[in-house]
Structures are given as C-alpha cells and as structure tokens.
Design a protein around this motif. Structure first.
Motif, PDB file in Angstrom:
ATOM      1  N   MET A 275       0.843  -1.228  -0.003  1.00 11.22           N
ATOM      2  CA  MET A 275       0.050  -0.029   0.007  1.00 11.22           C
ATOM      3  C   MET A 275       0.669   1.185   0.161  1.00 11.22           C
ATOM      4  O   MET A 275       0.357   2.302   0.085  1.00 11.22           O
ATOM      5  N   GLY A 276       2.050   1.301  -0.333  1.00 14.07           N
ATOM      6  CA  GLY A 276       2.893   2.290  -0.023  1.00 14.07           C
ATOM      7  C   GLY A 276       3.016   2.930   1.252  1.00 14.07           C
ATOM      8  O   GLY A 276       3.144   4.482   1.356  1.00 14.07           O
ATOM      9  N   PHE A 277       2.908   2.182   2.203  1.00 14.08           N
ATOM     10  CA  PHE A 277       2.916   2.938   3.571  1.00 14.08           C
ATOM     11  C   PHE A 277       4.338   3.424   3.992  1.00 14.08           C
ATOM     12  O   PHE A 277       4.449   4.574   4.307  1.00 14.08           O
ATOM     13  N   ARG A 278       5.584   2.926   3.331  1.00 13.58           N
ATOM     14  CA  ARG A 278       6.833   3.521   3.464  1.00 13.58           C
ATOM     15  C   ARG A 278       7.158   3.942   2.205  1.00 13.58           C
ATOM     16  O   ARG A 278       7.576   3.096   1.208  1.00 13.58           O
ATOM     17  N   PRO A 279       7.262   5.319   1.723  1.00 14.03           N
ATOM     18  CA  PRO A 279       7.448   5.758   0.401  1.00 14.03           C
ATOM     19  C   PRO A 279       9.000   5.609   0.047  1.00 14.03           C
ATOM     20  O   PRO A 279       9.887   5.596   0.823  1.00 14.03           O
ATOM     21  N   VAL A 280       9.378   5.431  -1.221  1.00 16.47           N
ATOM     22  CA  VAL A 280      10.613   5.489  -1.909  1.00 16.47           C
ATOM     23  C   VAL A 280      10.566   6.511  -3.033  1.00 16.47           C
ATOM     24  O   VAL A 280       9.753   6.370  -3.870  1.00 16.47           O
ATOM     25  N   TYR A 281      11.602   7.320  -3.217  1.00 18.78           N
ATOM     26  CA  TYR A 281      11.548   8.390  -4.016  1.00 18.78           C
ATOM     27  C   TYR A 281      12.709   8.195  -5.236  1.00 18.78           C
ATOM     28  O   TYR A 281      13.798   7.712  -4.837  1.00 18.78           O
TER      29      TYR A 281
ATOM     30  N   VAL B  90       0.241  16.002  -1.084  1.00 23.39           N
ATOM     31  CA  VAL B  90       0.649  15.987  -2.560  1.00 23.39           C
ATOM     32  C   VAL B  90       0.216  15.049  -3.169  1.00 23.39           C
ATOM     33  O   VAL B  90       0.398  13.852  -2.945  1.00 23.39           O
ATOM     34  N   THR B  91      -0.319  15.215  -4.301  1.00 23.77           N
ATOM     35  CA  THR B  91      -0.957  13.979  -5.074  1.00 23.77           C
ATOM     36  C   THR B  91       0.159  13.120  -5.592  1.00 23.77           C
ATOM     37  O   THR B  91       1.224  13.565  -6.160  1.00 23.77           O
ATOM     38  N   PHE B  92      -0.091  11.819  -5.533  1.00 26.54           N
ATOM     39  CA  PHE B  92       0.809  10.884  -6.077  1.00 26.54           C
ATOM     40  C   PHE B  92       1.052  11.027  -7.512  1.00 26.54           C
ATOM     41  O   PHE B  92      -0.127  11.241  -8.155  1.00 26.54           O
ATOM     42  N   PRO B  93       2.246  10.833  -8.060  1.00 23.28           N
ATOM     43  CA  PRO B  93       3.497  10.597  -7.553  1.00 23.28           C
ATOM     44  C   PRO B  93       4.298  11.841  -7.267  1.00 23.28           C
ATOM     45  O   PRO B  93       5.768  11.689  -7.144  1.00 23.28           O
ATOM     46  N   PHE B  94       3.707  13.074  -7.453  1.00 21.72           N
ATOM     47  CA  PHE B  94       4.516  14.314  -7.276  1.00 21.72           C
ATOM     48  C   PHE B  94       5.091  14.421  -5.742  1.00 21.72           C
ATOM     49  O   PHE B  94       4.401  13.827  -4.862  1.00 21.72           O
TER      50      PHE B  94
ATOM     51  N   ILE C 153      11.628  15.030  -8.300  1.00 16.49           N
ATOM     52  CA  ILE C 153      11.630  13.813  -7.550  1.00 16.49           C
ATOM     53  C   ILE C 153      10.357  13.299  -7.233  1.00 16.49           C
ATOM     54  O   ILE C 153       9.292  14.055  -7.378  1.00 16.49           O
ATOM     55  N   ARG C 154      10.056  11.971  -7.854  1.00 15.44           N
ATOM     56  CA  ARG C 154       8.824  11.410  -7.713  1.00 15.44           C
ATOM     57  C   ARG C 154       8.939  10.220  -6.917  1.00 15.44           C
ATOM     58  O   ARG C 154       9.989   9.707  -6.708  1.00 15.44           O
ATOM     59  N   GLU C 155       7.562   9.649  -6.276  1.00 15.49           N
ATOM     60  CA  GLU C 155       7.422   8.566  -5.458  1.00 15.49           C
ATOM     61  C   GLU C 155       7.419   7.367  -6.460  1.00 15.49           C
ATOM     62  O   GLU C 155       6.637   7.228  -7.474  1.00 15.49           O
TER      63      GLU C 155
END
Length: 618
Positions: A127-133, A176-180, A186-188
């Motif tokens: 679920m993208g709990f921990r984001p990677v950029y 901020v709206t994904f993936p911005f 930088i994007r998620e």
C-alpha cells in the motif's frame, strides 16, 4: 534501515545527505553504514530493533526500511535475520527474479533494497506505507533513490527546485498528489512494485505486482465480519512473533484497545499512553490497562511540547505532509529502544471505516429508522450534506485561497490521479485516491515518524487487514458499524469501558452516539475552550489556542513574515505569503494555518542551506 540514500554518479553530496539523516530528532543513535561502488554510493541508516541490519551474501547486500513481517513464520532474532531470510528465498538469484514471491510472503510498512556492483533492486510494500523516491536531473537522468525526501533532495542538488503546485496542494489539502513531491525532479515509486536500476547506465524499469482492485461485487456482512475478525488475530500474532517485549500505544479510544486485545495471550505487553496532563483519556487508558491485566507507562510530554512539534516533525519526516509526528515523545522518554516493537492503531479509520467517505454518500448509505422514515414522509428527503473546509473531505473549498493558475493545476493534477484510481476502484475511487498509496494519507505523519524513531508497526497495516479493506462495501463502513462490532467481540469486557472520545461505553451504538452528540454541550468531549492549549481531555491539543498564543508560534510568525518564505508563498497563495505567515487566519481551519507555518519553516531552512553552501570556506 530507518532510511536509505543511494546516489548514482560523481559529484553528489553524500555528506550533506548523511548529515540530514543523522541530525533529525531521535536519530543520532542510529548506526550509519556506507557502501561505495564504481557507480556511486549508498548510505544506510540502521533502525532500532533486532533483525534488520544489512545482510551481505555473494556480493549482494539486502537492506530494508520500516518493519517487514514474514506472514505466518517470522525470521528469527539474529541481527540481520530479515536480510538472511531474503537471501534464502532468493537462493543465489537476484531479488528481482523472485520479487513476486517475496512480496506475497510479506506484510507491513517497508521497502526492500538489494544493492550490488551492477544494480539496485527495490521492492515497495503493498500500500505504499513507506515511500521510496527517485530523483532525476532536468534531462531525465537518474541521480538517486531514497526514503527520506529531504536528504535525497540535498544530496542530489534538488533542494531548491521547489514545485509550487505541490506547495499549493499542501496548503489546501495537507498532502501532495501521487507521484509528485515538493521537488520538481523527485517522484515517488509505485506501491507494490519491483524496481530494477542498471546502476552503470542509470536506467530504471519497474513493474507493479499488485493493486487493491475493487471486487466485481462486495461480499456480504457476515463474510466480512468473519474475515475481519480473523485478520485482526492473524495480524496480532504476526506482529509480535520473535518479540520478547511489546509496547502497545493505548489511548482512551476504541481502536487502540482493539490492538491491545489482538495481542496473543502469552505476549509480554506494556501499554504506552501519551500524557501531557492527567485527563479523561489517561483515566480511561488506565482503566483499560487494568482490566486487560497489563502494565501501563505514561509517556510524558512537557507543557510546551506541542508548539515545537511542528519543527521537530518537519525535521524528522520532511515537508510532504503536515508533520504531526505524535510519537517523538517516545524518544524524549527514553523508550525508543525499550521494546522489540511498538504497535499502534493508526489507519483503522482510513481502511475500515468511513473517514474519507464524502458526507453525501455517508448520509445516503446510513440506515434509516422508523422515526426518520416518518419525518421524510412529512418533510421530504434531508438535503445532501457537504463537509466544511475543516474536515478532511471538504478541503476543496480551501483551493479558492490559491493563486488562480496554481488552483487550476492542483485540480487538474487531482482529477488525473482520480481517473487512474477509478480504473482500480470504480465505486470508491473518491475515497481511495486519498490513501492509496498510504504515504499520501494526510495523517500518515504518525506512522512515518514512529517508523524512524523506534521499531514500530501498525496492526491495521497488516496485509490480512488490507485484503479485507479492499472488499469492504461502503455501506458496511458507514459509522464504523461493522468494524466496531468486530472490535467489541475482540475486546470482550474492554468494550464496556468508556470511550474517551464520546463519553459513552465503547460498544455504544452509532445511533446512541449521534443522539448523545446532539444533546450534550458542544465541546464537552473535545478540546477545551479556554486560553490554555493543553486544557483538553484527549492526548492531542487545542490547535487554535496553541497557534494563536504560544511564544514559539507568535515569534516564529513575526520572523517568517519577513523572510524569503513570504515571497515564495506570494506566488502560490492569493492573499500573499506575508498575510498567512504573520498572523492566524480566522477564515481558514487550523490545519491550513498549521501547514502555512510549516511551509514557512521549511522554506526558511532551504534558504539557510543554500546560503551555507554558497558561502566560501575560510
């Protein structure tokens, strides 16, 4: 790892990124591992807790952020137990070749990295709990990967490349709206994806392995009830496997005592309650812990804890959310490394109840009693309700405060993302786009902060619970009826004890709660109305009083109104940066006033770093 920073090519500011990671609140004691390669370098900030140190076999290093849980089995108690488990699953292959099997076996909030002489492989959680950029230069060339955006921005030279549309989204919506992100370059990365980077060529390709697809038809009440009960028990068992000492964050509400009740009977549990002053919530938490037969520790916070939290939270997790990192007090009290895991009840309202459901839908799906049916026969249907700007589903109204061009771009961005989510969740897209990925849920600062400070987890982030939430019909989530019914069964006698948020037993029906809310004095069970921001009956604070009266905020506003931050916000907020920074805005909710102040601190910090970098060394 607590956080990971991977840099490709020469001339990257690894020292600056490393310092940014280390200097955050509660992070100085975290061990730093540095790895150098022909293609660049990796900085790994090891988390607290056993089992998550980097593990190297055959030239491949496995590292992770967060706390991945192997469902049903656990991995043992060795210092690098999780990395060793991944190596066993891979059996000499690259993790990219067995990514689906690794992902299917795991649960929780995490990202996994395989780092070698030629490549970097990343697996993100479901679920993208921990984001990677991922950071790229203006030509699209990959500069770096990271899990802490501010450190990645500093290290890749993108710190000052601010995206004004994202700043506008933060002001209006607090996310901020994904993936911005707040930086243009930088994007998620996608949730539940395997990402393969050719480290020499700096080329990235990715594949999504799973999405929270909406079922063709939602299961019925009894099916979901049984599945949710089983999922909570499975989650409780998985989260504490291989643990000797477990902390459970216990408030006076219902969700946290459901977490406590989900813990296995043979588990050594201590309840942890955040306390600024003794109040109704602390009294209820004490009663619940006594009834459950567990020790309780008061996690103390000073009278001025909350005013300074905006800056400390910003330093800890960055500027992608309103940084209310509630759990910084765990570090302040010396508890960050006292437990093998600290488990909270965040995301229950998000995944299992109606927190993000539009009010008009909630109104239409709410069961209607005989009295209401008669009223509608006489007076006609009740007019559709719309949430006010102070509610998380009503913040579109705040977009009117943005500069017209920024407002248009914010709306276009959100509609584009909503169309993507509709392909996965046709019926519930207007809710799920707010928390898929969960890194964008506007209260996720709590989980993102805790996962750095301590070895932490959230019962409701377990994959078994996520799987139930994916098939949870909207009508069954209204008022949390079905979820609270399952909680009552799980909690047993603990459900008879008062819910500090309502003043009624936790097992009171939604209709009784609504009747009581209408009859009692407004504010009796919420923040105090006096001039003391800590004069409340919950573990939080009166934000309006705090933002108006605390010296930290009053003096900070005066400084920020004269800073470069005011000029930058002039291009985003119609009334001007100086106006929103210099004093509390009565026509805006406290959340927007909070985020404006936080934006000011953030922009001030970027300017300071830019000045320090440009000054010649002596």
């Amino acid at each position: 790892m607590a956080d990971i920073l991977i840099l490709f090519g020469e001339g990257r500011d690894a020292a600056g990124g490393r310092a940014s990671l280390r200097e955050r609140p509660g992070m100085r004691g975290h061990k730093i591992h540095e790895m150098r390669f022909a293609w660049g370098q990796a900085v790994l900030q090891q988390p607290l807790g056993r089992g998550f140190a980097p593990s190297t076999t055959g030239g491949r290093t496995i590292a992770c952020v967060g706390r991945p849980t192997v469902r049903g089995t656990g991995v043992g108690r060795d210092s690098d137990a999780f990395g060793a488990w991944v190596h066993r699953v891979a059996s000499g292959r690259s993790v990219a070749e067995c990514a689906d099997g690794v992902s299917d076996a795991l649960s929780g909030m995490y990202a996994i990295f395989e780092i070698s002489e030629h490549s970097v492989v990343v697996i993100t959680d479901h679920m993208g709990f921990r984001p990677v950029y991922a950071a790229r230069d203006s030509a699209g060339s990959l500069r770096g990967l990271g899990t802490h955006l501010e450190s990645l921005a500093v290290a890749t030279g993108l710190d000052s490349d601010i995206d004004p549309v994202s700043v506008g989204e933060l002001f209006a919506h607090n996310y901020v709206t994904f993936p911005f992100t707040t930086r243009n370059g930088i994007r998620e990365l996608d949730p539940c994806s395997v990402v393969i980077v050719d480290a020499i060529e700096r080329e990235l390709r990715s594949r999504v392995m799973w999405e929270p697809t909406e079922p063709a038809s939602f299961p019925g009440r009894s099916t979901i009830r049984d599945r949710l009960g089983s999922a909570l028990r499975e989650a409780g068992a998985d989260l504490v496997r291989d643990c000797e000492r477990v902390g459970v964050l216990l408030s006076g509400g219902f969700d946290s005592r459901a977490v406590l009740a989900a813990m296995p009977a043979d588990c050594d549990v201590t309840a942890l309650t955040y306390v600024t002053r003794e109040n109704r919530e602390t009294r209820v938490a004490s009663e619940v812990s006594r009834a459950a037969g567990v020790d309780r520790v008061a996690v103390l916070r000073g009278e001025d804890y909350f005013p300074a939290l905006v800056g400390r939270g910003l330093d800890l997790i960055g500027m992608e959310l309103r940084a209310n990192c509630h759990g910084v007090c765990l570090f302040d009290n010396g508890l960050a490394n006292s437990f093998d895991v600290i488990i909270g009840g965040q995301l229950s309202d998000t995944l299992l109840k109606d927190h993000f459901m539009p009010l008009d839908r909630r109104q239409s799906l709410r069961p209607v009693g005989v009295r209401e049916m008669l009223r509608r026969t006489v007076k006609g249907p009740e007019p559709a309700k719309r949430a006010g700007p102070g509610h998380t589903t009503g913040r579109e109204a705040i977009e009117a405060a943005l500069v017209p061009e920024i407002r248009r771009r914010v709306r276009d961005r959100k509609e584009t993302r909503l169309e993507v989510v509709r392909k996965v969740r046709p019926t519930t897209a207007d809710e799920w786009h707010r928390f898929w990925p969960c890194s964008r849920q506007d209260d996720s600062a709590h989980t993102l902060g805790n996962s750095r400070i301590t070895c932490s987890d959230t019962l409701f982030a377990h994959q078994a619970v996520v799987d139930v939430s994916r098939e949870f019909a909207p009508r069954l989530r209204v008022d949390g009826r079905l979820t609270n019914s399952v909680f009552c069964e799980l909690c047993g006698m603990l459900a008879d004890i008062e819910n500090a948020n309502t003043g009624l037993p936790a097992n009171a029906s939604p209709s009784r709660i609504r009747r009581d809310r209408k009859s009692r004095t407004r504010g009796e069970y919420s923040a105090g109305a006096g001039q003391d921001w800590n004069d409340v009956e919950t573990s939080w604070v009166n934000p309006v009083v705090m933002q108006r009266r605390s010296a930290f905020w009053v003096e900070g506003r005066q400084r920020l109104a004269r800073s470069c931050a005011a000029e930058i916000l002039d291009g985003v907020i119609a009334r001007g940066g100086k106006a929103v920074l210099s004093e509390y805005q009565d026509d805006l909710p406290s959340t927007s006033n909070h985020i404006a102040f936080q934006l000011g601190l953030w922009l001030e910090g970027i300017e300071r770093r830019s000045t320090e970098t440009s000054e010649p060394s002596s």
